[in-house]
Design a protein around this motif. Structure first.
Motif, PDB file in Angstrom:
ATOM      1  N   GLU A 234      64.187   3.836  -1.964  1.00  0.00           N
ATOM      2  CA  GLU A 234      63.364   5.038  -2.328  1.00  0.00           C
ATOM      3  C   GLU A 234      63.316   5.811  -1.111  1.00  0.00           C
ATOM      4  O   GLU A 234      63.328   5.360  -0.074  1.00  0.00           O
ATOM      5  CB  GLU A 234      61.715   4.483  -2.549  1.00  0.00           C
ATOM      6  N   PHE A 235      63.369   7.168  -1.369  1.00  0.00           N
ATOM      7  CA  PHE A 235      63.364   8.105  -0.296  1.00  0.00           C
ATOM      8  C   PHE A 235      61.878   8.856  -0.615  1.00  0.00           C
ATOM      9  O   PHE A 235      61.679   9.510  -1.623  1.00  0.00           O
ATOM     10  CB  PHE A 235      64.451   9.204  -0.608  1.00  0.00           C
ATOM     11  N   ALA A 236      60.926   8.591   0.153  1.00  0.00           N
ATOM     12  CA  ALA A 236      59.617   9.102  -0.182  1.00  0.00           C
ATOM     13  C   ALA A 236      59.186  10.014   1.127  1.00  0.00           C
ATOM     14  O   ALA A 236      59.349   9.662   2.121  1.00  0.00           O
ATOM     15  CB  ALA A 236      58.897   7.994  -0.399  1.00  0.00           C
TER      16      ALA A 236
ATOM     17  N   GLN B 239      53.001  12.545  -3.931  1.00  0.00           N
ATOM     18  CA  GLN B 239      52.305  13.194  -4.923  1.00  0.00           C
ATOM     19  C   GLN B 239      52.857  12.839  -6.367  1.00  0.00           C
ATOM     20  O   GLN B 239      52.155  12.885  -7.451  1.00  0.00           O
ATOM     21  CB  GLN B 239      51.934  14.850  -4.905  1.00  0.00           C
ATOM     22  N   HIS B 240      54.149  12.939  -6.436  1.00  0.00           N
ATOM     23  CA  HIS B 240      54.779  12.573  -7.557  1.00  0.00           C
ATOM     24  C   HIS B 240      55.910  11.525  -7.499  1.00  0.00           C
ATOM     25  O   HIS B 240      56.476  11.568  -6.172  1.00  0.00           O
ATOM     26  CB  HIS B 240      55.180  13.780  -8.267  1.00  0.00           C
TER      27      HIS B 240
ATOM     28  N   GLY C  51      56.620  16.844  -1.821  1.00  0.00           N
ATOM     29  CA  GLY C  51      55.777  15.674  -2.048  1.00  0.00           C
ATOM     30  C   GLY C  51      56.317  14.735  -3.305  1.00  0.00           C
ATOM     31  O   GLY C  51      55.373  13.829  -3.995  1.00  0.00           O
ATOM     32  N   ILE C  52      57.581  14.893  -3.720  1.00  0.00           N
ATOM     33  CA  ILE C  52      58.008  14.096  -4.867  1.00  0.00           C
ATOM     34  C   ILE C  52      59.001  12.901  -3.963  1.00  0.00           C
ATOM     35  O   ILE C  52      59.842  13.285  -3.315  1.00  0.00           O
ATOM     36  CB  ILE C  52      59.077  14.917  -5.583  1.00  0.00           C
ATOM     37  N   ALA C  53      58.633  11.386  -4.433  1.00  0.00           N
ATOM     38  CA  ALA C  53      59.312  10.387  -3.933  1.00  0.00           C
ATOM     39  C   ALA C  53      60.524  10.105  -5.086  1.00  0.00           C
ATOM     40  O   ALA C  53      60.271  10.468  -6.003  1.00  0.00           O
ATOM     41  CB  ALA C  53      58.407   9.172  -3.948  1.00  0.00           C
ATOM     42  N   VAL C  54      61.700   9.938  -4.587  1.00  0.00           N
ATOM     43  CA  VAL C  54      62.917   9.812  -5.354  1.00  0.00           C
ATOM     44  C   VAL C  54      62.870   8.074  -5.433  1.00  0.00           C
ATOM     45  O   VAL C  54      63.184   7.500  -4.312  1.00  0.00           O
ATOM     46  CB  VAL C  54      64.136  10.373  -4.854  1.00  0.00           C
TER      47      VAL C  54
ATOM     48  N   VAL D 180      58.551  18.440 -12.805  1.00  0.00           N
ATOM     49  CA  VAL D 180      57.845  17.220 -12.351  1.00  0.00           C
ATOM     50  C   VAL D 180      56.220  17.693 -12.140  1.00  0.00           C
ATOM     51  O   VAL D 180      55.521  16.996 -12.818  1.00  0.00           O
ATOM     52  CB  VAL D 180      58.362  16.899 -10.958  1.00  0.00           C
ATOM     53  N   ARG D 181      55.902  18.644 -11.722  1.00  0.00           N
ATOM     54  CA  ARG D 181      54.741  19.286 -11.453  1.00  0.00           C
ATOM     55  C   ARG D 181      54.022  19.750 -12.922  1.00  0.00           C
ATOM     56  O   ARG D 181      52.975  19.224 -12.990  1.00  0.00           O
ATOM     57  CB  ARG D 181      54.464  20.348 -10.481  1.00  0.00           C
TER      58      ARG D 181
END
Length: 240
Positions: A109-111, A116-117, A144-147, A235-236
């Motif tokens: 994970e890259f967060a 937020q998502h 704000g998006i974690a991958v 995503v949003r």
């Protein structure tokens, strides 16, 4: 999947004759499909909105089978009144169910500090578009998006890419190792009890064919490589 449906359509009526009449519809359909396609993995069977039909989820695919097990319908079921793609909704639910079986600590994970998502990404360390996508992870994090990465070595189990993926997932710093691999740099060979095969098999069952395969937190398949700014909007909005 087209071949699978063609095989089932040809074999299902033969298998149907051997099913006991007093079994439930779900049991009957499981028996029919099981005899027609031994080893097939049926995720779920439930009544469909169409009278006389049941919905069957096979991995990442959704088909419709008549209650007597004779006919199969392959295609999207649309609700014109509510303007909904019912089949697409069920595929999304199936993806979410599959991803919930993956222990979070097996994903890389890259967060951002304040997530937020979440975006799930099946990746191949040697894939050119996967490398291009990885260069934009910082932009996604800033939004704000974690991958969360899952391994999907397209060449299959025991390939060189599979072994390289294992080395990444077995590294002391998996995030750094993945970034190095995606920059085309060598990663020290390493072995351990790793999730690469499990990720690959789940991806195959979910219908992943190419990489990167992007899946939103609500189970929507967002396709392959998508530029970061466009992906942020998808995503949003909650879907592509």
């Amino acid at each position: 999947m087209r071949i699978l449906v063609a095989i089932v359509a040809g074999a299902v009526s033969v298998a149907h004759a051997a099913v006991l009449a007093d079994t439930s519809v779900e049991q009957r359909l499981r028996s029919v499909l099981g005899e027609a396609l031994p080893g097939i993995e049926i995720a779920s069977i439930r009544p469909a909105p169409l009278k006389g039909m049941h919905e069957v989820v096979l991995g990442g695919e959704v088909i419709y089978v008549s209650d007597n097990g004779r006919f199969i319908l392959k295609g999207d079921l649309m609700d014109l009144k509510d303007k909904r793609n019912i089949s697409d909704e069920r595929r999304a639910q199936a993806r979410i169910t599959g991803l919930k079986t993956v222990p979070p600590n097996t994903m890389i994970e890259f967060a951002p500090p304040d997530t937020q998502h979440v975006l799930y990404v099946y990746t191949d360390v040697d894939c050119g578009y996967c490398r291009k996508f990885h260069q934009e992870v910082g932009t996604l994090n800033a939004a704000g998006i974690a991958v969360r990465y899952l391994a999907f070595p397209r060449a299959g189990v025991d390939s060189e890419t599979f072994k390289k993926s294992e080395s990444v997932w077995c590294a002391a710093d998996r995030n750094a190792a993945l970034t190095e691999a995606k920059a085309g740099k060598p990663v020290p060979a390493a072995t351990c009890d790793n999730p690469v095969k499990a990720h690959y098999e789940l991806g195959t069952r979910m219908g992943v064919r190419g990489t990167p395969a992007l899946i939103s937190e609500d189970g929507q398949e967002l396709g392959g490589y998508v530029p970061a700014e466009q992906l942020i909007q998808h995503v949003r909005k909650g879907r592509s």
